[in-house]
Enzyme design. Structure first.
Site, PDB file in Angstrom:
ATOM      1  N   ARG A 182       0.816  -1.220   0.000  1.00  0.00           N
ATOM      2  CA  ARG A 182       0.000   0.000   0.000  1.00  0.00           C
ATOM      3  C   ARG A 182       0.847   1.267   0.000  1.00  0.00           C
ATOM      4  O   ARG A 182       0.322   2.368  -0.201  1.00  0.00           O
ATOM      5  CB  ARG A 182      -0.911   0.018   1.233  1.00  0.00           C
ATOM      6  N   LYS A 183       2.140   1.146   0.231  1.00  0.00           N
ATOM      7  CA  LYS A 183       3.010   2.311   0.297  1.00  0.00           C
ATOM      8  C   LYS A 183       3.588   2.634  -1.081  1.00  0.00           C
ATOM      9  O   LYS A 183       3.512   1.828  -2.008  1.00  0.00           O
ATOM     10  CB  LYS A 183       4.139   2.082   1.309  1.00  0.00           C
TER      11      LYS A 183
END
Length: 378
Positions: A182-183
């Site tokens: 998700r980063k």
């Protein structure tokens, strides 16, 4: 239904595949030379003196508290408005989490919210760059430094964000980073500690490898390695060279990723500006966000509430997400919440949602999202 629009997709390609193949061909896939190179290059990009690669941001935060000497009897101020790992790590070391509220515009701790809950036993603060929005570190340290209180920057979402013209984390004694998918930068799973202190970095490297007296790399280089000794309680928090190889490619992509995400965020902001009842996250005056999460608050005057908007987006094939969680509402921490003390946290948790932002998001797909924001009832 139209093709689904995800809330997030990592940007991975042939370069990562080639880097992985090279590691496999080398025969050294565990923690090794590519991890060391990733640490060095990450430190340079983030303007940090030292970097230590680990398995996740959670383990980075855990080790950071240990090397800083935080333990039983210590109070640690944390935002409830954060992924639960920010709070969990405090309990991992036997310390006491103390929840502080956040600023409504940024979702971050402030000097004032920390002061409101600080106790005589407070020895540390974990300040989060929530969703990529930089925390006002100087203002916080102006309060904490004279009291000898450590500020650990949770920069899980922060790679590519800036604070007063420098990368986030550059002004912290110690910071923790995430490479979850998700980063912006991903290694599948993985994390990093950055610190200005050589002694903390050395101890973190020691602890991540079971606290062995002889490192795996040193044992590999020796035909007859010396017998190792385990001099204290250690952990298996090692990153692999496979992960680091991907991380090195991703690090080179970071400027392009940030530029693209800020373009997408700017387009959302312009589209939302004239919609009554919607407030979009924005840069603070002291820095720039990488918009790891682009969140919108649903206020009075909008045709539906937050959950209604989420349902409308889902019906259109758009995968949005509820806003950042409130850790104090989770079973392990409910007894720590004091009535009324986390009003902004609860408001943001209940009334915000996260919209799709990723490198490959097309203008046409973003227009589909914007169309629902304009007419949630269809």
């Amino acid at each position: 239904m139209s093709e689904r629009i995800n809330v997030m997709l990592p940007w991975l390609g042939e370069e990562e595949s080639k880097a992985l193949a090279e590691v496999i061909e080398s025969g050294w896939v565990a923690q090794g030379p590519r991890v060391a190179r990733f640490e060095s290059e990450f430190a340079a990009v983030m303007q940090a003196e030292h970097a230590v690669a680990v398995t996740s941001c959670t383990t980075a935060l855990h080790l950071a508290l240990i090397v800083a000497g935080i333990g039983p009897g210590d109070d640690v101020v944390v935002p409830s408005f954060s992924f639960i790992a920010t709070t969990n790590v405090v309990r991992y070391v036997g310390a006491n989490p103390i929840f502080a509220d956040v600023d409504a515009a940024t979702g971050n701790l402030t000097a004032d919210t920390i002061e409101a809950v600080r106790t005589p036993a407070t020895r540390a603060v974990i300040a989060v760059d929530q969703g990529g929005v930089p925390v006002d570190l100087d203002a916080i340290r102006a309060v904490t430094d004279p009291l000898g209180i450590l500020v650990l920057e949770d920069a899980a979402c922060g790679a590519g964000s800036t604070y007063r013209g420098r990368p986030v984390g550059a002004g912290a004694e110690i910071a923790a980073w995430s490479f979850h998918p998700r980063k912006l930068l991903t290694t599948g799973e993985g994390g990093m500690i950055t610190t200005s202190r050589a002694d903390w970095a050395d101890r973190a490297r020691h602890l991540r490898e079971h606290a062995m007296s002889v490192s795996a790399a040193d044992r590999h280089r020796s035909v007859l390695p010396p017998a190792e000794e385990y001099v204290e309680l250690g952990y298996n928090f090692r990153m692999t060279d496979l992960q680091a190889a991907v991380g090195l490619v991703q690090l080179g992509r970071l400027p392009a990723i940030v530029t693209r995400r800020r373009e997408i965020a700017g387009r959302y902001q312009a589209a939302i500006a004239d919609i009554p009842g919607l407030r979009a996250v924005a840069d603070p005056e002291y820095g720039t966000s990488n918009f790891q999460s682009f969140w919108v608050e649903v206020e009075a005057g909008y045709p539906t509430d937050r959950d209604g908007l989420l349902a409308a987006l889902a019906a259109a094939g758009v995968s949005a997400r509820r806003g950042i969680m409130a850790a104090h509402r989770q079973p392990p921490y409910r007894e720590l919440a004091r009535s009324g003390c986390l009003a902004v946290t609860e408001r943001l948790t209940d009334h915000t949602l996260i919209l799709p932002v990723y490198h490959q998001l097309s203008a046409a797909d973003q227009d589909r999202v914007i169309a629902v924001l304009r007419r949630p009832a269809g």
